[in-house]
Design a protein around this motif. Structure first.
Motif, PDB file in Angstrom:
ATOM      1  N   ASP F  11       0.834  -1.215   0.000  1.00  0.00           N
ATOM      2  CA  ASP F  11       0.000   0.000   0.000  1.00  0.00           C
ATOM      3  C   ASP F  11       0.865   1.260   0.000  1.00  0.00           C
ATOM      4  O   ASP F  11       0.559   2.243  -0.700  1.00  0.00           O
ATOM      5  N   ARG F  12       1.925   1.224   0.789  1.00  0.00           N
ATOM      6  CA  ARG F  12       2.790   2.409   0.843  1.00  0.00           C
ATOM      7  C   ARG F  12       3.502   2.642  -0.489  1.00  0.00           C
ATOM      8  O   ARG F  12       3.733   3.779  -0.898  1.00  0.00           O
ATOM      9  N   VAL F  13       3.866   1.572  -1.184  1.00  0.00           N
ATOM     10  CA  VAL F  13       4.448   1.734  -2.512  1.00  0.00           C
ATOM     11  C   VAL F  13       3.412   2.347  -3.452  1.00  0.00           C
ATOM     12  O   VAL F  13       3.676   3.304  -4.195  1.00  0.00           O
ATOM     13  N   ALA F  14       2.198   1.803  -3.403  1.00  0.00           N
ATOM     14  CA  ALA F  14       1.140   2.289  -4.294  1.00  0.00           C
ATOM     15  C   ALA F  14       0.866   3.767  -4.071  1.00  0.00           C
ATOM     16  O   ALA F  14       0.612   4.540  -5.001  1.00  0.00           O
ATOM     17  N   SER F  15       0.945   4.182  -2.820  1.00  0.00           N
ATOM     18  CA  SER F  15       0.651   5.584  -2.499  1.00  0.00           C
ATOM     19  C   SER F  15       1.870   6.479  -2.676  1.00  0.00           C
ATOM     20  O   SER F  15       1.818   7.681  -2.417  1.00  0.00           O
ATOM     21  N   GLY F  16       2.968   5.923  -3.091  1.00  0.00           N
ATOM     22  CA  GLY F  16       4.175   6.720  -3.298  1.00  0.00           C
ATOM     23  C   GLY F  16       4.955   6.996  -2.014  1.00  0.00           C
ATOM     24  O   GLY F  16       6.007   7.622  -2.023  1.00  0.00           O
ATOM     25  N   GLU F  17       4.427   6.508  -0.905  1.00  0.00           N
ATOM     26  CA  GLU F  17       5.069   6.751   0.387  1.00  0.00           C
ATOM     27  C   GLU F  17       6.422   6.044   0.507  1.00  0.00           C
ATOM     28  O   GLU F  17       7.305   6.453   1.238  1.00  0.00           O
ATOM     29  N   LEU F  18       6.532   4.934  -0.227  1.00  0.00           N
ATOM     30  CA  LEU F  18       7.760   4.125  -0.163  1.00  0.00           C
ATOM     31  C   LEU F  18       8.210   3.875  -1.585  1.00  0.00           C
ATOM     32  O   LEU F  18       7.397   3.561  -2.463  1.00  0.00           O
ATOM     33  N   ASP F  19       9.538   3.996  -1.835  1.00  0.00           N
ATOM     34  CA  ASP F  19       9.923   3.715  -3.213  1.00  0.00           C
ATOM     35  C   ASP F  19      10.120   2.213  -3.396  1.00  0.00           C
ATOM     36  O   ASP F  19      10.383   1.476  -2.463  1.00  0.00           O
ATOM     37  N   SER F  20       9.989   1.807  -4.628  1.00  0.00           N
ATOM     38  CA  SER F  20       9.936   0.360  -4.891  1.00  0.00           C
ATOM     39  C   SER F  20      11.262  -0.333  -4.584  1.00  0.00           C
ATOM     40  O   SER F  20      11.296  -1.504  -4.236  1.00  0.00           O
ATOM     41  N   ALA F  21      12.363   0.390  -4.700  1.00  0.00           N
ATOM     42  CA  ALA F  21      13.661  -0.234  -4.438  1.00  0.00           C
ATOM     43  C   ALA F  21      13.754  -0.661  -2.956  1.00  0.00           C
ATOM     44  O   ALA F  21      14.174  -1.766  -2.634  1.00  0.00           O
ATOM     45  N   GLU F  22      13.330   0.273  -2.096  1.00  0.00           N
ATOM     46  CA  GLU F  22      13.368  -0.074  -0.673  1.00  0.00           C
ATOM     47  C   GLU F  22      12.387  -1.212  -0.367  1.00  0.00           C
ATOM     48  O   GLU F  22      12.689  -2.133   0.413  1.00  0.00           O
ATOM     49  N   ALA F  23      11.226  -1.146  -0.987  1.00  0.00           N
ATOM     50  CA  ALA F  23      10.251  -2.227  -0.797  1.00  0.00           C
ATOM     51  C   ALA F  23      10.858  -3.554  -1.228  1.00  0.00           C
ATOM     52  O   ALA F  23      10.761  -4.577  -0.541  1.00  0.00           O
ATOM     53  N   MET F  24      11.507  -3.513  -2.390  1.00  0.00           N
ATOM     54  CA  MET F  24      12.179  -4.713  -2.904  1.00  0.00           C
ATOM     55  C   MET F  24      13.153  -5.261  -1.869  1.00  0.00           C
ATOM     56  O   MET F  24      13.189  -6.464  -1.602  1.00  0.00           O
ATOM     57  N   ARG F  25      13.937  -4.335  -1.297  1.00  0.00           N
ATOM     58  CA  ARG F  25      14.951  -4.756  -0.339  1.00  0.00           C
ATOM     59  C   ARG F  25      14.301  -5.475   0.856  1.00  0.00           C
ATOM     60  O   ARG F  25      14.762  -6.514   1.324  1.00  0.00           O
TER      61      ARG F  25
END
Lengths: 249, 249, 249, 249, 249, 249, 249, 249
Positions: F11-25
């Motif tokens: 959800d945070r990625v979708a909302s732009g709150e978290l970037d995908s690279a960090e999410a990936m990590r």
């Protein structure tokens, strides 16, 4: 006197280094030795490649020490399984060079001429952390019998990806010992993945309807993976011995 | 497609005799095949060296014939154990070249490229005459898996001289399968005499407190001869498969 | 009053040494005696040749001492089996002349007129060192019942040459008691070698699928050596009693 | 060749009636004989006093006839137990002089030189009418082994006066075989009444929680009458063999 | 509120001694009472004649004391079986008037209006001294339930004359509870001698193949004496309760 | 990383709150983690909704603490069952925020993002007070897995009105866990009264022929109320897990 | 009268289509009906959603037909399991519209108003071909109880890739019934792969130490995959009923 | 000669109708009678009130007819249980007045002077239709022993309202016999509802883990309803006999 020592003695006679009379004397030692409470089978090492192993459960400390002393005569070492809690200290006192493996309940004093190392790896797999003592008994004994040992721990079938990700290690083993309690399903899965001989060791880990390992034992005897063979509940030693018979073939 | 055929196919590609596209097509056959009542595992021969074996008990004649036909596609043969009385005639009709071993309840159709014969002998010992059907299942299967088989019959421990007089045969075997019912003591004695791997097969021969083979099974699991491994009651096939895993190592 | 004392009393009447009234009085003692917690069977010695034996397990120290005192009235001695750890000291205090066999858990106070010694030897064989306590119970009891006892220790079937080398001792025994745990195979081998009666005693030595001696018990009940009879697990006393019934025949 | 024949042969050599070369030839017959499905132990009669006995269950008619023929070579007779329904006619055809005991499922062809009759009676007691087949097996076998046999039938403990009224017969027996199913209490009562050896045979008579004889078997193993020994469920033959070992002592 | 108190209350209403509103109030007490860890069944005394009995094993001291207190509200007393070692002192502290029967592990506080004494004797017979704790549990409970109790101790079948000499006592009992371990044969003999109901209680006395009382239990279930009924192993309380159902009929 | 955390991260990625690279990590953390004595299955929470649960029996304190620490990395909490007596103090020291449920032998540290609470009640019923520890294990675990839990205690079938008076509570439950020892009859009665899924948990409460819970287990497996399913003896955790699989469906 | 019919009837009253007196009459039919040999529970459909199911084993043809007729009164249909060989023809004669599933031994006559179809799939998985009859019983019953059923056949753990390749089907099921004999390992593997409820059905497929399904049963009870619940051996019907309780929740 | 006849005979002597010499002659008939295969206990009727009952299983037709004839001498009738299929016709031929109860497998020929009818009803309850044969055996035998019998059929705990609606019948019974297979829960519920003696009869009805009645047997032995006693599996006769001992008290 094991096969290695006998072979060495014969080589020394052949080379003239030892005269045959003395060799005769050394070989003529009786192959059984009677203590008041035990009849030691010195012939076993020649007949089967490994000397008699001492099962410490149900014996007194005194009996175990005496048998170990007799076995070690001639620096042939000893291997004691199921060492009981009160025996560690006396063993350490009498045999300071012995290896004491408390997790696996094994005491091992290597002979001066240890058995040749066989080709091929003995892989010891456990389903869960609680199966470790039995696996450790198997691993220590297999090494004492001249095997190279690898371990793969806590890869039970409830998370099958833990096992499947180790395919290469599974394929490269010469013999696999699978140690599992509870429902004992792991040997069936392993047996279906590899071509090597698989020896299943049920453990008494579990509760309720595991009946001290019977559930796992029955599972393994009824394995749908063909050719899995089974040893007694908690019998890590027996599995190691069987594996050694195979790799020394 | 077993290992032998796959190797031959790769050799033909290497020699230019077969083009790689056709080889690809042959190798690309799916490794499982779904019938309405079975999912055949064609991959097993490659993975484990021997193709899937059919256990006929609890299957209908129609199911057995259909599975046999699918296994034999590509002339890879089949091995069927526990053939039921009413199945012999239909099997003979459909597969006139198949070997029908009625004593051992095994039907065997050798593949066109049979597995390589392993070095070393598989010795099948029985304690008594009534153990013969199980021993025969073991012997026929062991041969199908590429083993040389010898037999030693009716040498139970009540007349121990019958066994002891065959020392040489015992010593020379690569693997020994010991088949025994009643008290199942024979594997312990054999296991104490040889260095080779010993696989014990309890049989349901006996009555009263033999409990359909449980007495023999427990004896074998508790063998005082180290390293004896055990398969299920009456499981001659399983012992043969385990022996084959060992000799093909 | 056992058979020996009764016979002696009758002899003294016959010779005029004792008048019949006094003999009558001595013989007229009641043949059962009721304590609050036990009914002592004084008649047993006459009926069966040996007095009642006390099984100490599950009794209190006080009960054991009281029963022993009543049995020993008239200096007829006593035999107590399964003596519990806390009972040795009180027994030694109350009956300083009693023999205390701690390994076999037996306390024995010989009667003034011990039973006649029977012809023929009772040979007590054990498979392993851990079977010694049960074998010792058998040996001490057999001697108390008037037997000559020999022992042969730690000659289990995993090293069959240990047993075969003692052929003469085996052949010369009048009755053989074979004590074995684990797979319990030894009585079958012994039973096939001799013509004498063989009494098998399974022990609870073992682990896992030995189920506290059940594996050995079932082995012995299913012995392929004809005519082996069996007593309860760990019942060294029972085997000695049965052997005594035989040699006093 | 049993003990009686061997003795006779030696006597004839001693008296000059037979020359030693011919005696040698007769004695030199191999002591085991290998059929394709059996290894006959001809030595047993010398070693144990009785020749090998054939257990017919699990064997084919052809196997039984062949073994019987080989055993009877030299007119040494045979004893076959557990004769199966379809075997009576072929046995009668091949061996018209054989005794066929259908109730006890025993076929007996006496040897030309039957074993000497031992002193003392073997008393076979049954608890109920349904125990008769097992008792009959015991009685016929005991007679074949050279025993005098008496029977006492249907005197179970539910009407204890039936047993108590036969005190004299009980006291005079040399060995007592007690055959009982259901709760198997009779051997305990008999064992408490006599001084002779008592061999208990549990039978599979009963239903429900008798578990095919296990209830009776456990009762007998736990007998509170000391010195009762036990054989396998329904094993009348084994009891007879054990009794014979005792009376021929 | 048991039957006696309810009857008394109704009598007082009938006689005008108590007005119906107050009687209503007393009767209207809820028939179950919920503690956090137990739901007390106050209705049982009315329904079945005896109040709920507390089984102390597996409960904490606190739970037992709390339940006892609630049961005893209204001076209705309590009966606690299987009292654990650490519970005696707290029970004595809280309920100084309670009877503490340590041998039988029973604590009993009689209600103010104890149950009527039934006609006829409950005879409690034991096979051996070691069966006394279970017999004592039965005897104390039977008395608490309103029975007259007699005891006959250590009259097992190995010395059958001890039992037979008490024929009159056996014949005069209204119900007989027979407590026996080991082979559990005594109820069969007793059941064959009397016409009264016989309740058999197997005990866990024994060893080896007695399997903690299973041998005795199976014996009793398979009794050849018709009409013997059985309760659980060591369940003296249950036998007493069943006897009380019978004598209060 | 459980489902809730993964969903939140996505959800945070979708909302732009978290970037995908960090999410990936964060997602790329390995899904198994190998300790020397355990292979932790971090993937389980995603796959099954609940993280791995630690079974403390047969593990050392050190092993349990280490596994708990690894599981709790990332504040994902842990659930430990069968906590052994000596483990409470170390757990309290290392994880002061953890809930320690001594009656149920469970230690629970809630994750930062606890699982969503499912609709519907899990009703835990016990037959007797002694069944409480197992019921408590079930109740605590069910709550940890996101269930609403109600309890109904000591309503065994010997006083059936205690259960019948709670009809509404029974009807309204989404899943019912019935915990019972002794004869284990309660699940059959409950199963006949409701339409909801019923999970039966046999306990080892009882004695004699309860065989440590086997009697209750067999009762439940043979329940005449259709559709009752069963877990292992004393397996409160397993029942809670199964209930959670149902209510989160 | 099941829930669907009762709802429909109430709807017709609400709409004025049916007057309340007639509705009353229809609802007032007694909820049990006594035949001489059965007491039919007509109330069950209302209470639990499904009508009483007939277990044909141990009943006579006449009894089955009579009960089926009574259940079908009012066109409510019936479901009969364990139909015996001789019952097919009479059932076909009396109820020509009934579905006869011979492989699963089930006869099913759908009611006029069949139960609503639940959301979510019931997936029935079998380990081997011989498990099909039990799986078929489960599948037919689950459909009769209003479930959508899928099947996955012969995917036992000896060839684990057969199962792993069906991940999507596994993940999408609402409830999974796993049917397996021999070592019964399949439910553990499935239980570790999915989040849905898993119901394990052991079958009596196997031989020797499978003990008619006990090995598989114990495996499943001891599953290391949390939350697997178990029904009786060969109880396909019970698994279907439990699955239906879950999907209709 | 039963109690009624003996009383009548004494009355006739007292009244002068019969002279004492003839009475003596009639009474002097031996109390046991020895056939070759049975020892008939004619004394039992006097000692216990009912004559010996014939258990037909395991007996030949000829034996049954002969024993029946001897029992019926003097018109004392007979009661035969477990009549085998082939025995009905011969029994009907020899004893045309006998009642043949095929469902209960009982043949009954009432004596000329039947036993007095006891006060109080014997209520025979069955859990399911398949339990009827055992219940019928109990009912027929109870009537033969002089009981008034009522029946309550198919009221198992899965539909508890069927039982609860019969409260009055339950309360009014003097003794209740509860016959149940599968999980055997019914006696516990009944035992909690009534004050009368409850005798539980497990049946072999069930499959899988019912183990031929063991599940029901264990349930009943572990009943949480105090004072339920148990007889052997399928032993309807034994329950009837026990009930008769109670009502004739």
């Amino acid at each position: 006197m094991n096969r290695e020592r006998t072979q060495a003695l014969l080589d020394r006679v052949a080379s003239g280094e030892l005269d045959s009379a003395e060799a005769m004397r050394q070989l003529a030692l009786p192959d059984t030795e009677s203590l008041s409470f035990a009849t030691i089978d010195h012939h076993r090492a020649l007949r089967q490649g490994f000397p008699e192993v001492v099962f410490a459960e149900g014996k007194t400390v005194e009996q175990v020490l005496a048998i170990a002393t007799h076995l070690n005569a001639g620096s042939e070492g000893f291997l004691i399984t199921r060492v009981q809690p009160g025996m560690w200290a006396p063993l350490a006192d009498c045999f300071p060079q012995a290896e004491l493996h408390k997790l696996g309940r094994v005491a091992y004093l290597p002979p001066e001429s240890p058995p040749a190392i066989a080709k091929g790896t003995v892989l010891v797999i456990t389903a869960g952390t609680s199966d470790l003592p039995v696996a450790e008994e198997a691993a220590v004994c297999a090494r004492a019998f001249g095997g190279r040992v690898e371990r793969l721990t806590d890869v039970g079938v409830a998370g099958i990806h833990r096992l499947l990700s180790r395919g290469e290690q599974l394929q490269s083993a010469a013999v696999i010992i699978v140690v599992a309690g509870m429902e004992g399903a792991l040997p069936s899965v392993v047996g279906g993945l590899v071509a090597a001989p698989v020896i299943a060791v049920p453990t008494s880990v579990g509760y309720g309807a595991s009946f001290g390992g019977i559930a796992a034992l029955l599972s393994m005897l009824n394995s749908c993976a063909a050719g899995v063979t089974v040893v007694n509940i908690d019998n890590g030693f027996g599995a190691a011995y069987a594996a050694s018979r195979i790799i020394h073939r």
